[in-house]
Design a protein around this motif. Structure first.
Motif, PDB file in Angstrom:
ATOM      1  N   LEU A 181      -2.341 -12.916   0.533  1.00  0.00           N
ATOM      2  CA  LEU A 181      -3.607 -13.461   1.044  1.00  0.00           C
ATOM      3  C   LEU A 181      -3.494 -14.962   1.243  1.00  0.00           C
ATOM      4  O   LEU A 181      -3.835 -15.499   2.294  1.00  0.00           O
ATOM      5  CB  LEU A 181      -4.753 -13.178   0.058  1.00  0.00           C
ATOM      6  CG  LEU A 181      -5.160 -11.722  -0.177  1.00  0.00           C
ATOM      7  CD1 LEU A 181      -6.413 -11.657  -1.017  1.00  0.00           C
ATOM      8  CD2 LEU A 181      -5.396 -11.005   1.144  1.00  0.00           C
ATOM      9  N   ALA A 198       1.941  -5.930  -8.712  1.00  0.00           N
ATOM     10  CA  ALA A 198       1.327  -5.708  -7.401  1.00  0.00           C
ATOM     11  C   ALA A 198       0.178  -6.675  -7.097  1.00  0.00           C
ATOM     12  O   ALA A 198       0.170  -7.277  -6.021  1.00  0.00           O
ATOM     13  CB  ALA A 198       0.865  -4.258  -7.285  1.00  0.00           C
ATOM     14  N   PRO A 199      -0.781  -6.875  -8.024  1.00  0.00           N
ATOM     15  CA  PRO A 199      -1.873  -7.779  -7.652  1.00  0.00           C
ATOM     16  C   PRO A 199      -1.401  -9.204  -7.393  1.00  0.00           C
ATOM     17  O   PRO A 199      -1.941  -9.895  -6.532  1.00  0.00           O
ATOM     18  CB  PRO A 199      -2.820  -7.721  -8.860  1.00  0.00           C
ATOM     19  CG  PRO A 199      -2.036  -7.169  -9.975  1.00  0.00           C
ATOM     20  CD  PRO A 199      -0.993  -6.282  -9.368  1.00  0.00           C
ATOM     21  N   VAL A 200      -0.354  -9.622  -8.123  1.00  0.00           N
ATOM     22  CA  VAL A 200       0.170 -10.974  -7.906  1.00  0.00           C
ATOM     23  C   VAL A 200       0.732 -11.071  -6.483  1.00  0.00           C
ATOM     24  O   VAL A 200       0.506 -12.058  -5.770  1.00  0.00           O
ATOM     25  CB  VAL A 200       1.254 -11.311  -8.956  1.00  0.00           C
ATOM     26  CG1 VAL A 200       1.831 -12.690  -8.708  1.00  0.00           C
ATOM     27  CG2 VAL A 200       0.682 -11.211 -10.363  1.00  0.00           C
ATOM     28  N   PRO A 208       5.184  -3.280 -15.704  1.00  0.00           N
ATOM     29  CA  PRO A 208       4.328  -2.327 -14.999  1.00  0.00           C
ATOM     30  C   PRO A 208       4.002  -2.811 -13.591  1.00  0.00           C
ATOM     31  O   PRO A 208       3.736  -4.000 -13.384  1.00  0.00           O
ATOM     32  CB  PRO A 208       3.059  -2.288 -15.856  1.00  0.00           C
ATOM     33  CG  PRO A 208       3.370  -3.020 -17.104  1.00  0.00           C
ATOM     34  CD  PRO A 208       4.535  -3.893 -16.854  1.00  0.00           C
ATOM     35  N   PHE A 209       4.018  -1.877 -12.662  1.00  0.00           N
ATOM     36  CA  PHE A 209       3.748  -2.211 -11.261  1.00  0.00           C
ATOM     37  C   PHE A 209       2.331  -2.763 -11.102  1.00  0.00           C
ATOM     38  O   PHE A 209       2.074  -3.609 -10.255  1.00  0.00           O
ATOM     39  CB  PHE A 209       3.940  -0.954 -10.406  1.00  0.00           C
ATOM     40  CG  PHE A 209       3.797  -1.192  -8.943  1.00  0.00           C
ATOM     41  CD1 PHE A 209       4.750  -1.909  -8.253  1.00  0.00           C
ATOM     42  CD2 PHE A 209       2.692  -0.709  -8.254  1.00  0.00           C
ATOM     43  CE1 PHE A 209       4.617  -2.144  -6.893  1.00  0.00           C
ATOM     44  CE2 PHE A 209       2.550  -0.942  -6.900  1.00  0.00           C
ATOM     45  CZ  PHE A 209       3.514  -1.651  -6.213  1.00  0.00           C
ATOM     46  N   THR A 210       1.417  -2.286 -11.954  1.00  0.00           N
ATOM     47  CA  THR A 210       0.020  -2.730 -11.829  1.00  0.00           C
ATOM     48  C   THR A 210      -0.168  -4.189 -12.252  1.00  0.00           C
ATOM     49  O   THR A 210      -1.246  -4.740 -12.098  1.00  0.00           O
ATOM     50  CB  THR A 210      -0.902  -1.836 -12.667  1.00  0.00           C
ATOM     51  OG1 THR A 210      -0.281  -1.599 -13.928  1.00  0.00           O
ATOM     52  CG2 THR A 210      -1.207  -0.534 -11.960  1.00  0.00           C
ATOM     53  N   LEU A 211       0.885  -4.807 -12.799  1.00  0.00           N
ATOM     54  CA  LEU A 211       0.793  -6.245 -13.080  1.00  0.00           C
ATOM     55  C   LEU A 211       1.439  -7.047 -11.960  1.00  0.00           C
ATOM     56  O   LEU A 211       0.980  -8.138 -11.619  1.00  0.00           O
ATOM     57  CB  LEU A 211       1.488  -6.580 -14.407  1.00  0.00           C
ATOM     58  CG  LEU A 211       0.780  -6.132 -15.682  1.00  0.00           C
ATOM     59  CD1 LEU A 211       1.567  -6.583 -16.912  1.00  0.00           C
ATOM     60  CD2 LEU A 211      -0.634  -6.689 -15.756  1.00  0.00           C
ATOM     61  N   PHE A 225      -0.136  -9.225  -3.903  1.00  0.00           N
ATOM     62  CA  PHE A 225      -1.265  -9.201  -2.956  1.00  0.00           C
ATOM     63  C   PHE A 225      -1.899 -10.596  -2.829  1.00  0.00           C
ATOM     64  O   PHE A 225      -2.208 -11.048  -1.731  1.00  0.00           O
ATOM     65  CB  PHE A 225      -2.319  -8.191  -3.412  1.00  0.00           C
ATOM     66  CG  PHE A 225      -2.033  -6.778  -2.976  1.00  0.00           C
ATOM     67  CD1 PHE A 225      -1.896  -6.455  -1.632  1.00  0.00           C
ATOM     68  CD2 PHE A 225      -1.886  -5.762  -3.907  1.00  0.00           C
ATOM     69  CE1 PHE A 225      -1.624  -5.154  -1.227  1.00  0.00           C
ATOM     70  CE2 PHE A 225      -1.620  -4.455  -3.512  1.00  0.00           C
ATOM     71  CZ  PHE A 225      -1.486  -4.149  -2.168  1.00  0.00           C
ATOM     72  N   VAL A 226      -2.073 -11.262  -3.968  1.00  0.00           N
ATOM     73  CA  VAL A 226      -2.674 -12.606  -3.922  1.00  0.00           C
ATOM     74  C   VAL A 226      -1.770 -13.548  -3.128  1.00  0.00           C
ATOM     75  O   VAL A 226      -2.242 -14.325  -2.293  1.00  0.00           O
ATOM     76  CB  VAL A 226      -2.939 -13.133  -5.356  1.00  0.00           C
ATOM     77  CG1 VAL A 226      -3.300 -14.608  -5.333  1.00  0.00           C
ATOM     78  CG2 VAL A 226      -4.038 -12.325  -6.025  1.00  0.00           C
ATOM     79  N   LEU A 227      -0.447 -13.434  -3.365  1.00  0.00           N
ATOM     80  CA  LEU A 227       0.501 -14.271  -2.609  1.00  0.00           C
ATOM     81  C   LEU A 227       0.373 -14.011  -1.107  1.00  0.00           C
ATOM     82  O   LEU A 227       0.445 -14.937  -0.299  1.00  0.00           O
ATOM     83  CB  LEU A 227       1.923 -13.944  -3.048  1.00  0.00           C
ATOM     84  CG  LEU A 227       2.578 -14.896  -4.029  1.00  0.00           C
ATOM     85  CD1 LEU A 227       3.962 -14.395  -4.377  1.00  0.00           C
ATOM     86  CD2 LEU A 227       2.676 -16.295  -3.443  1.00  0.00           C
ATOM     87  N   LEU A 284       0.847  -1.202   0.000  1.00  0.00           N
ATOM     88  CA  LEU A 284       0.000   0.000   0.000  1.00  0.00           C
ATOM     89  C   LEU A 284       0.881   1.252   0.000  1.00  0.00           C
ATOM     90  O   LEU A 284       0.617   2.232  -0.684  1.00  0.00           O
ATOM     91  CB  LEU A 284      -0.927   0.008   1.221  1.00  0.00           C
ATOM     92  CG  LEU A 284      -2.041  -1.056   1.234  1.00  0.00           C
ATOM     93  CD1 LEU A 284      -2.785  -1.031   2.562  1.00  0.00           C
ATOM     94  CD2 LEU A 284      -3.023  -0.842   0.093  1.00  0.00           C
ATOM     95  N   ILE A 311       2.380   1.743  -3.432  1.00  0.00           N
ATOM     96  CA  ILE A 311       1.394   2.316  -4.358  1.00  0.00           C
ATOM     97  C   ILE A 311       1.396   3.840  -4.194  1.00  0.00           C
ATOM     98  O   ILE A 311       1.414   4.593  -5.161  1.00  0.00           O
ATOM     99  CB  ILE A 311      -0.023   1.760  -4.054  1.00  0.00           C
ATOM    100  CG1 ILE A 311      -0.088   0.279  -4.414  1.00  0.00           C
ATOM    101  CG2 ILE A 311      -1.095   2.538  -4.820  1.00  0.00           C
ATOM    102  CD1 ILE A 311      -1.369  -0.408  -3.964  1.00  0.00           C
TER     103      ILE A 311
END
Lengths: 509, 182
Positions: A408, A400-402, A395-398, A404-406, A222, A225
């Motif tokens: 969780l 970052a979500p990976v 790109p960070f937007t690719l 975050f999933v890791l 966060l 970001i």
């Protein structure tokens, strides 16, 4: 000496087993990748990937994570040089001269210097580590509860005395970590304790990994970001011309910097041992020293290769240094080693000096793997420089979500409990907000790991002494340790009084 | 909200939390018990008391304006930050919520769509909406990430993630991999 050599050779037998060697390569590659990503460093990588280590035995798991730790130290330099943004806080000092070199079209020179200096720093510190660890562990074998508690006090006191953060917030951070570790059952009376809002899940306690992934995974992401938005994507990737001929010439050119490398390595190693110091201040100090030692101090900050060599040797040396107290005393020397220590407990090992006698395969396998990880990280780094530069273009937007999933799934995996995942999100968001307000979070993570041990040591010591606090001051080892801890705790107060006194004197004149 | 206001609110919140911790710790004896040593509540009680004192010190620093955040009149959330970090935090909340479903005060708020649907939707949000990537990239990442998660965690590590109402769809897959017993 020959005994140490023999044990080290046994360790190589473990570290070079095909599975462990593969883990070293994989760990170094993952570390280089994570280190190269702006904002994320070894501590984030180790926290996020620790849940994946259930697949392999404890020795393999620690070898993998230690390799990742090393790899991240190497990788941090890549974005410092290419983007001018530190890949990790430990590589801040590398930007000072690394970035100007890249702007001059000498990015490959800076990258090679960073890789070679990291290797030298890593190797020298591992040698120092190999020589110091067995005797220290031997001394620590006689440590009882009062000594253990005194050591932990010393670890926390270094944050207060040397951390450089707001004192009230630092002490708050230590205490909240210790209290969160006390949630669950009181181990002595067996009664439930601190069951918040009577939610029965709290009886299981708060796992350090949940806090670590929350703070270093979700919270840090966060934060990144926000940082990315602040930077506004204005940073520009430098071009690097990488050829074998140029690389060989660059390495040859580095021979002249051996003194700086040696200084950075030794300084980094000793600073790394202190819990509050570690790789970031170690590398900054090494940079400052290199500038003072130099015949051309004015060239620093304008692209002097020694300004890359010194901090990079120091941050790798510091990462090894921080493992010394972790392995021999059971006290982590950095947030990353705090998570490694927590991992050891999860894998069913009891950290502390007895590891050397009870789990020699684990200890020496790890030490030998550090030598191997240095070689592997150097080869990967020099050979695949273009690949890691490519990482920076992702790109960070690719990514970052990976991540975050890791986080969780990683938070859920150890206990397979949704309660842990919710807590992790809570720690992540609160940690992010606290970080925005300059609350240091590393002491809290360290405290969560050490909390149960510290409480047990304190209670046992007081029970032995019948409630007399003097037990901590009258014993041969705990006495001096405790005195140093108290001096460190009082250091900020003393400095403040001195400033006041000077202010009064200046006013009266 | 300025950083200075946020600093005050955080210090007050943490002071309240410290007080709560002291009260909860005091449910167990926090004094000295003869032959047993300190009571079970002593360690967290006294540490929480130190936390409360620290919060007091932070408030004093706030009043005197001696810490950096207490002097800052900047906005706590710079423009756009709340949109980015805030929306990600909310998306994470919703994603975790649909893992097993969410009920607040007896009222069902989110359906139990399971981890994989949750991860898929999160990826669609992040890559497609927040990242504004192309449809193809969004589709690729939104499918590969849950599939890779399934293969690594469930098939390799044998860690079962919650699947909610999508559970029946997974039974043939487990059967195919000879893991029907999971």
């Amino acid at each position: 000496m020959t005994e140490i050599f023999g044990l080290l050779m046994d360790g190589f037998g473990v570290a070079l087993q095909p599975l462990n060697l593969a883990l070293i390569v994989f760990g170094c590659a993952a570390g280089l990748f994570i280190g190269a990503m702006p904002g994320l460093g070894s501590v984030n990588g180790v926290a996020i990937l620790l849940p994946l280590t259930y697949l392999v035995p404890p020795t393999g798991a620690i070898i993998f994570l230690a390799a990742l730790y090393y790899g991240a130290m190497y990788g941090g330099a890549i974005s410092s040089i290419m983007l001018g943004i530190p890949g990790a806080s430990t590589a801040v000092a590398t930007t000072f001269d690394g970035r100007p070199l890249a702007k001059k079209g000498l990015a490959d020179k800076a990258l090679t210097a960073a890789a070679v200096a990291s290797f030298v720093g890593g190797t020298i510190s591992v040698i120092l580590f190999t020589l110091a660890a067995p005797p220290l562990a031997h001394v620590a074998l006689v440590f009882g509860d009062p000594e253990e508690f005194a050591l932990m006090m010393l670890a926390f006191a270094t944050f207060v005395g040397l951390g450089g953060d707001d004192i009230a917030k630092t002490i708050f951070s230590i205490c909240i970590g210790l209290v969160l570790a006390a949630v669950g059952f009181d181990t002595v009376s067996g009664e439930p304790r601190l069951v918040f809002f009577d939610i029965t899940n709290f009886m299981d306690g708060i796992k350090f990994l949940v806090l670590a992934i929350g703070i270093y995974g979700i919270g840090e992401m966060l934060w990144t970001i926000e940082e990315n938005r602040r930077a506004g994507g204005v940073s520009q990737l430098s071009e690097a011309t990488v050829t074998w001929k140029r690389t060989v010439a660059n390495i040859r050119g580095l021979l002249a910097t051996w003194k700086t490398m040696l200084m950075g390595s030794v300084l980094g190693y000793f600073v790394g041992i202190l819990p509050a110091a570690g790789a970031t201040p170690g590398s900054l100090m090494a940079y400052g020293f290199a500038k003072q030692m130099s015949k051309e101090p004015d060239s620093f900050g304008k692209g002097n290769v020694e300004g890359v060599v010194a901090p990079e040797a120091a941050n790798n040396a510091a990462s090894t240094g921080s493992m010394l107290p972790m392995l021999t005393l059971g006290i982590p020397g950095s947030p990353t080693t705090a998570i490694l220590l927590g991992g050891m407990v999860l894998w069913g090992l009891e950290p502390g000096p007895r590891l050397f006698t009870e789990q020699p395969e684990f200890v020496w396998g790890l030490i030998a793997s550090l030598y191997a990880a240095n070689v592997v990280a150097l080869i990967l780094n020099v050979a695949f420089i273009p690949l890691f530069i490519w990482v920076l273009k992702l790109p960070f937007t690719l990514l970052a979500p990976v991540i975050f999933v890791l986080c969780l799934v990683g938070g859920y995996a150890p206990n397979q409990s949704m309660y842990d995942v919710w807590l992790m999100l809570l720690f992540g968001v609160v940690g992010y907000l606290m970080r925005k307000l300059d609350y240091p979070l590393a002491p809290a993570v360290l405290a969560v790991v050490l909390g149960p041990l510290a409480e047990r040591a304190l209670r046992q010591s007081l029970l032995i002494s019948g409630g007399e606090v003097s037990i901590f001051f009258t014993r041969a080892y705990s006495g001096p340790i405790m005195v140093v801890a108290i001096i460190l705790l009082l250091l900020p107060l003393g400095l403040m009084l001195r400033r006041r006194l000077r202010g009064v004197q200046a006013d009266s004149q | 909200m300025t950083v200075r206001t946020a600093e005050l609110l955080m210090a007050l919140l943490m002071a309240a939390f410290s007080g709560y911790l002291m009260i909860k710790s005091a449910e167990l004896p926090y004094g000295w018990i003869p032959d047993e040593g300190p009571g079970g509540g002593a360690w967290p009680f006294w540490l929480s008391a130190i936390m409360l004192i620290c919060c007091g010190a932070m408030l004093v620093n706030w009043v005197r304006g001696t810490s950096a955040p207490s002097m800052s009149r900047e906005r706590f959330f710079q423009p756009g930050v709340l949109r980015d970090s805030g929306s990600v935090a909310v998306a994470l909340f919703l994603t975790i919520g649909v893992f097993e479903g969410l009920t607040l005060g007896g009222v069902p708020v989110l359906p139990a769509l399971g981890a994989y649907v949750g991860i898929f939707l999160f990826m669609v949000f992040y890559v497609g909406i927040l990242g504004r990537h192309s449809f193809m990239t969004t589709a690729l990442f939104s499918i590969i990430v849950p599939v890779a998660t399934f293969m690594f965690f469930e098939l390799a590590l044998k860690i079962i993630l919650p699947k909610g109402m999508t559970e029946p769809f997974f039974l043939p897959i487990f059967k195919y991999f000879g893991l029907a017993g999971l």
